[in-house]
Motif scaffolding. Structure first.
Motif, PDB file in Angstrom:
ATOM      1  N   LYS A  34      58.725  68.582  57.273  1.00 58.21           N
ATOM      2  CA  LYS A  34      58.106  69.257  58.421  1.00 58.21           C
ATOM      3  C   LYS A  34      58.230  68.387  59.682  1.00 58.21           C
ATOM      4  N   HIS A  35      58.043  67.090  59.495  1.00 65.53           N
ATOM      5  CA  HIS A  35      58.140  66.180  60.639  1.00 65.53           C
ATOM      6  C   HIS A  35      59.580  65.766  60.935  1.00 65.53           C
ATOM      7  N   GLY A  36      60.518  66.226  60.127  1.00 70.36           N
ATOM      8  CA  GLY A  36      61.930  65.899  60.334  1.00 70.36           C
ATOM      9  C   GLY A  36      62.237  64.412  60.190  1.00 70.36           C
ATOM     10  N   PRO A  68      63.130  64.915  46.863  1.00 65.96           N
ATOM     11  CA  PRO A  68      63.994  64.235  47.844  1.00 65.96           C
ATOM     12  C   PRO A  68      63.200  63.504  48.928  1.00 65.96           C
ATOM     13  N   LEU A  69      62.494  62.476  48.516  1.00 67.36           N
ATOM     14  CA  LEU A  69      61.704  61.698  49.477  1.00 67.36           C
ATOM     15  C   LEU A  69      62.598  60.682  50.184  1.00 67.36           C
ATOM     16  N   LEU A  70      63.545  60.121  49.421  1.00 65.69           N
ATOM     17  CA  LEU A  70      64.432  59.105  49.990  1.00 65.69           C
ATOM     18  C   LEU A  70      65.768  59.736  50.371  1.00 65.69           C
ATOM     19  N   ASP A  71      66.248  59.380  51.554  1.00 68.05           N
ATOM     20  CA  ASP A  71      67.550  59.891  51.982  1.00 68.05           C
ATOM     21  C   ASP A  71      68.658  58.894  51.695  1.00 68.05           C
ATOM     22  N   GLU A  72      68.271  57.691  51.340  1.00 68.98           N
ATOM     23  CA  GLU A  72      69.276  56.633  51.197  1.00 68.98           C
ATOM     24  C   GLU A  72      68.668  55.506  50.363  1.00 68.98           C
ATOM     25  N   ILE A  73      69.470  54.994  49.406  1.00 62.86           N
ATOM     26  CA  ILE A  73      69.043  53.799  48.669  1.00 62.86           C
ATOM     27  C   ILE A  73      70.134  52.753  48.875  1.00 62.86           C
ATOM     28  N   HIS A 120      70.301  47.803  61.220  1.00 61.15           N
ATOM     29  CA  HIS A 120      71.579  48.216  61.803  1.00 61.15           C
ATOM     30  C   HIS A 120      72.356  49.128  60.851  1.00 61.15           C
ATOM     31  N   GLN A 121      72.284  48.808  59.558  1.00 59.97           N
ATOM     32  CA  GLN A 121      73.126  49.508  58.588  1.00 59.97           C
ATOM     33  C   GLN A 121      72.531  50.845  58.125  1.00 59.97           C
ATOM     34  N   LEU A 122      71.230  50.887  57.937  1.00 64.29           N
ATOM     35  CA  LEU A 122      70.619  52.085  57.348  1.00 64.29           C
ATOM     36  C   LEU A 122      70.261  53.095  58.437  1.00 64.29           C
ATOM     37  N   LYS A 123      70.123  54.358  57.970  1.00 62.92           N
ATOM     38  CA  LYS A 123      70.001  55.423  58.970  1.00 62.92           C
ATOM     39  C   LYS A 123      68.572  55.909  59.189  1.00 62.92           C
ATOM     40  N   GLY A 124      67.679  55.614  58.275  1.00 59.33           N
ATOM     41  CA  GLY A 124      66.368  56.264  58.264  1.00 59.33           C
ATOM     42  C   GLY A 124      65.486  55.991  59.472  1.00 59.33           C
ATOM     43  N   ASP A 125      64.589  56.954  59.728  1.00 63.38           N
ATOM     44  CA  ASP A 125      63.555  56.745  60.746  1.00 63.38           C
ATOM     45  C   ASP A 125      62.512  55.764  60.230  1.00 63.38           C
ATOM     46  N   ILE A 126      62.403  55.738  58.901  1.00 69.40           N
ATOM     47  CA  ILE A 126      61.490  54.796  58.252  1.00 69.40           C
ATOM     48  C   ILE A 126      62.332  53.975  57.288  1.00 69.40           C
ATOM     49  N   ILE A 127      62.112  52.674  57.285  1.00 79.69           N
ATOM     50  CA  ILE A 127      62.775  51.854  56.261  1.00 79.69           C
ATOM     51  C   ILE A 127      61.696  51.271  55.371  1.00 79.69           C
TER      52      ILE A 127
END
Lengths: 327, 385
Positions: A34-36, A68-73, A120-127
């Motif tokens: 919802k919060h994108g 699908p909570l994580l977009d990237e590991i 720098h490498q990861l894309k998330g809004d939250i890391i």
């Protein structure tokens, strides 16, 4: 003083969570969408072949495939000599050598380097950062930390703590961090940054942070990274930017005291640099209250102990002494 | 659909199953890290039930015997197929149950026997849903408690005595060994012989008193029993314990044993001989010799040429799994007692079974799973009756 103490307890009550409050991962994912928001998990590694496979499998199964909570590991490695990267790749994590990220910069060795390069490498809004040496890994290590960020926009930095006593005799018990926390960091914070004593385990290696915060703070490469984060985030965004989550037990190898000495030395350097820059040594009268933690049932309370180190002058300054010994 | 079409789809099925690697292995790790000694399986069953609930199984509950049960509804649902895995392990709750995942294997106590079996049980509803596999019959998933050792199949027996399902076939799944195909139960009697130096022992008989020496006498005499070659019979002396230190006379010593035979009367006869041995040694030495028999199995099962058996062998052959035919004394025996045609199957290869560094290989798991789902579909299609 009374007011600020009351405020600290109020902050603790309002911003201290237990992971079980966030068991509904489905709802968490819905709110995230919802919060994108996008979320990246960073696992900094150096020779972690024994534990890395399990961490990736559990997070991928529970927090990518099922929910699908994580977009990237991503695994960011300092140059492991064992099979850490092979195992991580096998189970589908994105793997990076720290030195390959921002290759024009002179590479540095240390966990802080990996955490910094992750921005720098990861894309998330939250890391969300989770150490790779945890043998009792569980999805709560991630969802417990990202949940306050997903549910509360004003929270920017969520810190883990671990508090599950093996045997409780009832009533009140002491709580808090490890040896370095209780002997070094908590007394230092009590003296110079009393608000930061509200963080139960300032040195825990697991935290989730918004990109907008990460990109604005410096990263010590070595042992001081957690301490510096707390001081810098507190300085820039205030105590209200923090929350903390109890993730129960964390099982990892205990370090010998001699290693803790090295760790303390690194932390002390980071601390002194920041305290000086913030003018903390200019005030001669610093705090005399040590703030430790105690737990009553599930409520965390600060235990304030007034420790005033009074002194006697050299005996030669005492008249009676001088008379008696003819000095 | 025919048996041939089921067999023809196995390669594709095996390939499709690789997509469930993380989910299956995560279940295995999480189940494996929950200690489950016999009679202490509650938390594993709770985990299993959570998985059944998440998969949206219409019925999922814990029965009065403590077993975890989930039902994957079939389209007709008149009869049921039982898929069973025992939940207990031989390890105490105090053992470190940390699982370690390497590139090709998972290591940890109980991972093969039977955390993997239970993990497959927990994952099967998810797999069937994702692959859109529909069954005619209800699939009853049973995580059985109190199976091993002194548990003596109490969980599955309770379920079989008290359930309302019309079970037409059953499959028991064990973590290892891929290729295992058990369809008969042998006659079995399981017990312990404990020798004790009596409290009032005459300590002037310095040096010749020891429960271990007495037990040694018992062991020698059991070893001297003449066992028939036909029907095939054996006595397995599986464990021994006793004494406390180098320099103290052992006050107690225990032998764990099983008598196994293709014929029930031979099991009974050998049991009686062991009873006589216990009495004889007790009277000769003056020590207490106690015989405790706590588990029995009757021989039985389906014939080699039974359609279920033939169907399983065809599926295994297609998947290039070499069938290893061996009788069983595990849950299969309880099913045989109820005249339910049943098989026990293994999922993968493993190593150091019942040691702290017990391990399972990951790569063969998909083949093992394809085998189980293939036999399940064939059974559901009525090709195994």
């Amino acid at each position: 003083m009374e007011d600020s103490v009351t405020d600290l307890q109020h902050w603790i009550d309002k911003n201290t969570y237990h992971h079980s409050q966030f068991w509904d991962i489905k709802k968490l994912v819905e709110t995230k969408e919802k919060h994108g928001l996008t979320i990246s998990l960073c696992l900094p590694t150096l020779n972690e072949e024994k534990t890395i496979g399990k961490e990736i499998i559990l997070f991928k199964s529970e927090l990518v495939n099922r929910y699908p909570l994580l977009d990237e590991i991503a695994v960011i490695d300092s140059g492991s000599e064992d099979k850490t990267l092979e195992v991580a790749k096998t189970y589908g994590a994105d793997t990076y050598l720290s030195a390959d990220i921002l290759p024009d910069l002179e590479p540095k060795m240390g966990k802080g380097e990996n955490l910094w390069k992750a921005i720098h490498q990861l894309k998330g809004d939250i890391i969300v950062y989770v150490d790779a040496d945890i043998s009792n890994i569980h999805p709560r290590f991630v969802y417990g930390l990202v949940a306050p960020l997903i549910y509360r926009e004003e929270v920017k930095y969520v810190k883990a703590f671990y508090d599950r006593p093996l045997a409780v005799s009832g009533g009140v018990r002491n709580s808090g961090g490890g040896r370095v926390t209780e002997i070094l960091v908590r007394p230092l914070f009590s003296l110079f940054f009393p608000e930061l004593t509200t963080i139960v385990q300032p040195l825990s290696g697991e935290y989730a942070v918004r990109r907008e915060v990460l990109e604005q703070i410096a990263f010590p490469i070595g042992y001081g990274v957690e301490t510096s984060h707390l001081i810098d985030v507190h300085n820039k965004f205030g105590l209200e930017a923090f929350a903390q989550t109890d993730l129960d037990k964390r099982v990892h190898e205990n370090k010998p005291t001699i290693s803790l000495g090295k760790m303390s030395f690194g932390i002390l350097q980071t601390f002194l640099k920041r305290a000086q820059a913030l003018g903390k040594f200019e005030n001669v009268d610093h705090e005399t209250i040590l703030r430790q933690f105690q737990v009553t049932k599930s409520q965390y309370q600060q235990n304030e102990i007034s420790i005033v180190e009074e002194e006697r002058p050299p005996m030669i300054e005492i008249e009676e002494y001088r008379k008696k010994f003819g000095r | 659909m025919s048996l041939q079409s089921v067999i023809g789809s196995l390669d594709e099925l095996q390939e499709q199953l690789t997509q469930f690697r993380e989910i299956l292995l995560a279940n295995l790790v999480m189940i494996g890290e929950i200690p489950a000694p016999t009679s202490g399986e509650e938390k594993r069953i709770e985990f299993l039930l959570n998985r059944f609930k998440e998969a949206g199984l219409s019925e999922n509950s814990i029965d009065d015997g403590g077993n975890g049960i989930g039902v994957f509804e079939g389209e007709e649902g008149k009869k049921s197929i039982l898929l069973n895995a025992h939940a207990d392990t031989v390890f105490s709750a105090k053992s470190d149950h940390t699982m370690q995942v390497s590139a090709g294997s998972i290591i940890g106590p109980g991972v093969a026997d039977n955390s993997l079996g239970l993990a497959v049980l927990a994952t099967i509803p998810y797999i069937l849903q994702e692959l859109d596999i529909k069954l005619k019959n209800d699939l009853v998933l049973l995580g059985g408690v109190k199976s091993l050792g002194r548990g003596d199949l109490e969980g599955i027996r309770f379920f079989l005595d008290n359930n309302d399902f019309e079970i037409k076939n059953a499959l028991c799944i064990e973590g290892v060994e891929l290729g295992r195909l058990s369809y008969t139960s042998i006659g079995m009697l399981r017990g312990e012989i404990t020798c004790r130096v009596p409290e009032k022992y005459d300590w002037s008989r310095f040096g010749d008193a020891s429960a271990i020496l007495t037990l040694n006498e018992v062991i020698n005499k059991i070893n001297d029993i003449r066992l028939p070659k036909r029907p095939r019979t054996s006595v397995v002396m599986g464990s021994i314990s006793g004494g406390s230190s180098f320099d103290t006379i052992a006050r107690e010593a225990t032998l764990g044993f099983e008598v196994r035979s293709e014929a029930e009367n031979v099991v009974d006869d050998v049991g009686k001989i062991i009873q006589d041995i216990a009495k004889e040694v007790a009277s000769k030495t003056g020590d207490e010799v106690e015989l405790d028999i706590f588990a029995r199995r009757r021989p039985g099962g389906i014939p080699y040429a039974h359609p279920m058996n033939e169907c399983a062998r065809s599926i295994m052959n297609k998947l290039e799994i070499e069938p290893r035919l061996a009788p069983s004394t595990s849950e299969l025996a309880a099913l045989i007692d109820k005249n339910i045609p049943a098989l026990t199957l293994g999922i993968t290869s493993g190593d150091k079974i019942h040691k702290m560094d017990e391990s399972v290989q990951i790569a063969p798991i998909y083949k093992g799973l394809a085998q189980i789902i293939g036999i399940l579909i064939a059974t559901d299609g009525g090709f195994c009756d």
